[in-house]
Design an enzyme around this catalytic site. Structure first.
Site, PDB file in Angstrom:
ATOM      1  N   ASP A  70       0.859  -1.173   0.000  1.00 37.08           N
ATOM      2  CA  ASP A  70       0.000   0.000   0.000  1.00 37.08           C
ATOM      3  C   ASP A  70       0.903   1.232   0.000  1.00 37.08           C
ATOM      4  O   ASP A  70       2.105   1.134   0.294  1.00 37.08           O
ATOM      5  CB  ASP A  70      -0.887  -0.023   1.246  1.00 37.08           C
ATOM      6  CG  ASP A  70      -1.784   1.187   1.356  1.00 37.08           C
ATOM      7  OD1 ASP A  70      -2.398   1.580   0.347  1.00 37.08           O
ATOM      8  OD2 ASP A  70      -1.869   1.760   2.452  1.00 37.08           O
ATOM      9  N   ASP A 122      -0.346   5.042   1.020  1.00 37.15           N
ATOM     10  CA  ASP A 122      -0.686   5.975   2.097  1.00 37.15           C
ATOM     11  C   ASP A 122      -0.700   5.283   3.449  1.00 37.15           C
ATOM     12  O   ASP A 122      -1.440   4.320   3.671  1.00 37.15           O
ATOM     13  CB  ASP A 122      -2.056   6.603   1.832  1.00 37.15           C
ATOM     14  CG  ASP A 122      -2.042   7.549   0.639  1.00 37.15           C
ATOM     15  OD1 ASP A 122      -1.400   8.604   0.743  1.00 37.15           O
ATOM     16  OD2 ASP A 122      -2.654   7.215  -0.391  1.00 37.15           O
TER      17      ASP A 122
END
Length: 224
Positions: A9, A11
């Site tokens: 991922d 963020d």
């Protein structure tokens, strides 16, 4: 099956832009309603591409009126300002180095748009490290739907059983799991209230991740 692919991922995981986003909302809540961003609201919006909509709906309900466009724009400017100061999270560089040394493919899987993720990766000196970048522009459905992960697997030409995902939010964990990818959840600075129980493992930091242990274990047992 052997481990062949690491998926990250963006963020909150590679860079703690989630901390910056949380602070921008917390400041706005204090400004408009006299208290900080409620934990339950943050938990509902973290890791989701529609997080702003969730927070604005809650704020509007508390105010009894819509949040004006100038206020929304100011909050976004504040978020960008804070994000621009966020560094690479601890353990990221070492894990990417270990993955590359082991001959693994490296990819980013994010619900955020390319115009957000790619410039930050370049700012952080990480852009050249990844073989694939899958963003919210690439599929209509975002996390917690598995679509972005399934697309990343197709692009890499790797089955889910040969991949390992790293996430920091409930929606990300659910997305990886629904795609059949073994998921290690890593808490971030504002993720203390995130429900990560669906992850295969939960770590306090990427510094706690020893890639060699996954190379051995997943090769012997398969992901699930």
């Amino acid at each position: 099956m052997p481990l062949r692919l690491l998926l990250f991922d963006f963020d909150g995981l590679l860079c703690d832009t989630e901390r910056a986003a949380h602070r921008s909302w917390d400041e706005l809540y204090h400004q408009l309603v006299g208290h900080g961003l409620p934990d339950r609201v943050w938990a509902a919006m973290a890791g989701r591409s529609d997080g702003e909509t969730v927070a604005l709906a809650d704020l509007s309900a508390r105010l009894g009126r819509p949040v004006g466009e100038p206020t929304r724009a100011a909050r976004l400017r504040r978020k960008r300002e804070l994000c621009a100061a966020e560094p690479v999270r601890p353990g990221v560089t070492a894990l990417l180095d270990a993955g590359r040394a082991a001959g693994l493919g490296l990819g980013v899987v994010s619900s955020s748009p390319w115009r957000w993720v790619e410039p930050h990766l370049r700012r952080l000196g990480l852009g050249h490290r990844f073989d694939w970048l899958v963003t919210g522009d690439d599929t209509p459905a975002h996390k917690p739907a598995p679509d972005l992960y399934r697309l990343a697997l197709r692009r890499a030409g790797v089955p889910a059983a040969d991949a390992l995902a790293f996430e920091d939010s409930e929606s990300g964990v659910r997305a990886a799991g629904a795609a059949g990818v073994y998921c290690v959840a890593v808490r971030n600075a504002v993720g203390g209230h995130a429900d990560l129980h669906a992850a295969d493992e939960v770590r306090a930091s990427l510094l706690d991740v020893a890639l060699a242990s996954y190379l051995d274990r997943l090769a012997e047992t398969g992901n699930r």
